[in-house]
Design a protein around this motif. Sequence first.
Motif: not given
Length: 282
Positions: A108-113
């Motif tokens: 699970x990652x914060x954002x597209x970057x």
Amino acid sequence: MIASRPGSGRSCPGPDRVVIVSTAPLVAFALLLFDRAAHRNVRSGTPSDIPARCPVDQVRRIHHPANRKLTNIMTTPMTATTFSDPAPAQRLERAAMALTAHGFSVEILDDAAAARARTTDLIPEGASVFTGASETLRLSGIEEDLNASGRYDAIKPRTLAMDRATEADEIRRLRASPDVSVGSVHALTETGSLVVASGSGSQLPGYAGGAARAIWVVGAQKVVPDLSTALRRVEDHCLPLEDARSRAAYGWPSAVTRLLILNAEFQPGRGTVLLLREAIGF
């Protein structure tokens, strides 16, 4: 739909009759063969237009394998959803837990970057990579990194430059079995399934097992409670958006001609899901 006995005018299926039970578009038909010697006469819940003398079999709901395996996981009902709002943290965690139990690797990652950086980390330099058509990959910059950076053996630009008339077999083989297949999905269920719709089907062999590894980058708005909601998301949300994009880009409409449902990963760790906390793509 119940087939009538020829000439009887009655809706009473016999041993040579077939009853077709359909649930919804994109959902497989259940075919039930009735056998008078084996049936049980169950009248409860029978429609009033079936004659009283007719034997009736009770049809039970067949649950998704993930529901049977993960009986402790509750799903979230979705009413009047637009399918565009990011799922909250609790639902992301629930989906990640179900996918992990089914053999997928999940981050699970914060954002597209963060997904863009992580994708580069996961793929070794020089690996052959095929990217499926994906607004998520395009908007995040991942598509450009994989196909134009020179770090990888990029299959998509290579096959686009090949002659379809004389090299069709080689194009098919290259796309079906790269070292890594990268794309997105159209829905991800809280019971641990991935759903991918396609028009051409070019990305599906790699996703299903042809690629040595598969990576899916998934926006939080694609998380849904179950498979029936996932199929509704494909039809009601994704297809209209993709159709508009296809008409603008190519001049022709889109269609769902193939549908891939991944309920589990046969080879644990082969498939990696990068699940974002933000919405991106269709």
